[in-house]
Write an enzyme that holds these catalytic residues in place. Structure first.
Site, short mmCIF file in Angstrom:
data_model
loop_
_atom_site.label_atom_id
_atom_site.label_comp_id
_atom_site.label_asym_id
_atom_site.label_seq_id
_atom_site.Cartn_x
_atom_site.Cartn_y
_atom_site.Cartn_z
CG ASP A 22 24.06 6.30 -0.06
OD1 ASP A 22 25.19 5.78 0.12
OD2 ASP A 22 23.00 5.78 0.32
NE ARG A 33 19.00 6.98 24.93
CZ ARG A 33 18.60 7.81 25.91
NH1 ARG A 33 18.73 9.11 25.78
NH2 ARG A 33 18.07 7.32 27.00
CE LYS A 58 24.50 -2.54 2.69
NZ LYS A 58 23.71 -1.52 2.00
CE1 TYR A 61 19.77 -1.43 0.32
CE2 TYR A 61 18.61 0.06 1.78
CZ TYR A 61 19.14 -1.18 1.52
OH TYR A 61 19.02 -2.17 2.45
C1 LIG Z 1 22.57 -0.86 2.36
C2 LIG Z 1 22.36 0.52 1.93
C3 LIG Z 1 21.63 1.42 2.72
C4 LIG Z 1 21.02 0.99 4.04
O1 LIG Z 1 21.99 0.67 4.99
P1 LIG Z 1 21.80 -0.42 6.16
O2 LIG Z 1 23.14 -0.39 6.81
O3 LIG Z 1 21.48 -1.71 5.49
O4 LIG Z 1 20.70 0.05 7.03
C5 LIG Z 1 21.48 2.71 2.24
N1 LIG Z 1 21.99 3.11 1.07
C6 LIG Z 1 22.69 2.27 0.29
C7 LIG Z 1 23.26 2.75 -1.00
C8 LIG Z 1 22.90 0.95 0.68
O5 LIG Z 1 23.57 0.11 -0.10
#
Ligand SMILES: *Cc1c(COP(=O)(O)O)cnc(C)c1O
Length: 376
Positions: free
Chosen positions: A169, A46, A194, A98
């Site tokens: 982000d 962890r 992504k 998001y």
């Molecule tokens: C998908 C996404 C998230 C969340 O991420 P997960 O891996 O699905 O938990 C946060 N910010 C953006 C811009 C995203 O596209």
């Protein structure tokens, strides 16, 4: 190393004695101690594990940052962020985020004492008017999801001064196209699910920073709550990142072709893609990023056309998520942004006519033929 080489060769097994070219999956929960009070550097998975650790170093170097923490998902990383801001603190955020981030900020953040206010983070006068002793951070998506608004990170840093935490982000552009820390951000965050992973097969999240105190705090959080990335998923991320630069290049070449094609389609009213010269964020994007990415939103003439397009695609997949090799089409109103109140959606332009494409790396001809069919 140049970033393309970091993608391929940036992960190093810190414990290798075999010469293995791939980083092994250290599928173990705990580690034996060599002696009393001694440690191999690993104690319990962890806290840290030897597959996650090289991945963290890899993503840190991709973002040109000192420290990186890998999380079980992008949202786990987002959640950890909330604990960086003292209770009673206020954070500004890009108005269209998001949907999961909006859910976190509206449902959970207030319980942690964090208040989030939404605005156009590229309207610097507006941002300045919201400064105050309780303002601790600005959270930016650039380009934003799904309206593709662009924020000038360098100008934002100048506007808020050095004390405010700027969190960017970077999921949409990835470090191959933009490095937020080089532009004045303190923290870059990713949904590794992504583009970094790139194959729609693994959830992951990352936070990168140069600030040692922030990194220590994040490590304390993953150690305490167990949101760090598992060994197998860390392996898949390392493997995905090996082709990140190639995938980004191909995906954005496809995206530009599709954006131009959509622009000429009689049923398409508006195309939101920063790579188009008329996009309001085109110039800023050209300055702060080396590419425009592969996310496109577009507005069609009616809700009926939107629904028919979603049903009509045969090759493109109608699915949530983005950033993988497969091209996906999303209906933000029913999927990614369904939890955003309707009134707010309307205000942002997230209507029943808005569709979002995550353009993949297939043949552009096949993608265009499928869109042609779906829109006809
Ligand atoms: C998908 C996404 C998230 C969340 O991420 P997960 O891996 O699905 O938990 C946060 N910010 C953006 C811009 C995203 O596209």
């Amino acid at each position: 190393m140049k970033i393309d080489s970091i993608c391929v060769r940036g992960a190093k097994d810190l414990n290798d004695r075999t010469g293995a070219v791939a980083i092994p999956i250290y599928q173990t929960a705990t580690f034996a101690h060599p002696g009393v009070g001694e440690s191999t550097g690993y104690d319990y998975a962890r806290v840290q594990n030897p597959t996650r650790e090289p991945l963290e170093r890899l993503v840190a170097s991709l973002e040109n940052g000192r420290e990186c923490c890998a999380f079980a998902s992008g949202m786990a990383a987002m959640d950890a962020l909330m604990w960086l801001i003292p209770p009673g603190g206020r954070m500004l955020a890009t108005s269209d985020l998001y949907g999961g981030s909006v859910r976190l900020f509206s449902e959970l953040a207030p319980r942690a004492g964090l208040n989030v206010e939404y605005l156009d983070t590229n309207d610097l006068e507006l941002v300045r008017s919201r400064l105050g002793p309780d303002l601790k951070a600005v959270f930016v998506e650039t380009p934003s999801n799904p309206m593709m608004h662009v924020t000038d990170l360098r100008a934002l840093r100048e506007a808020v001064g050095p004390e405010i935490l700027i969190i960017a982000d970077n999921t949409f552009l990835t470090p191959c196209l933009m490095r937020p820390l080089d532009l004045g951000a303190d923290v870059a965050i990713h949904s590794g699910t992504k583009y970094l992973g790139g194959h729609n097969d693994t959830l992951a999240g990352f936070i990168v920073t140069d600030d040692q105190a922030i990194a220590d705090r994040l490590r304390f959080i993953t150690k305490t709550v167990g949101t760090g990335l598992a060994p197998f998923d860390s392996f898949l991320m390392i493997r995905g990142i090996k082709t990140l630069h190639l995938r980004m290049e191909r995906a954005q070449a496809n995206a530009l072709r599709i954006a131009l094609w959509l622009k000429g389609h009689p049923k398409v009213r508006k195309v939101f893609y920063p790579g188009l010269p008329e996009h309001p964020g085109h110039e800023i994007s050209s300055r702060q990023a080396s590419g425009f990415g592969a996310m496109i939103s577009f507005e069609v003439d009616s809700a009926q056309t939107a629904e028919k397009a979603l049903q009509g695609v045969k090759f493109i997949l109608y699915a949530e998520s983005l950033g993988g090799v497969d091209t996906l089409i999303t209906y933000p109103i029913l999927q990614t942004h369904s939890d955003v109140p309707q009134e707010k959606r309307e205000e942002l332009g997230i209507t029943d006519r808005l569709l979002r494409l995550s353009v993949g790396v297939e043949s552009a001809e096949d993608l265009l033929a499928d869109l042609e069919l779906a829109l006809s």
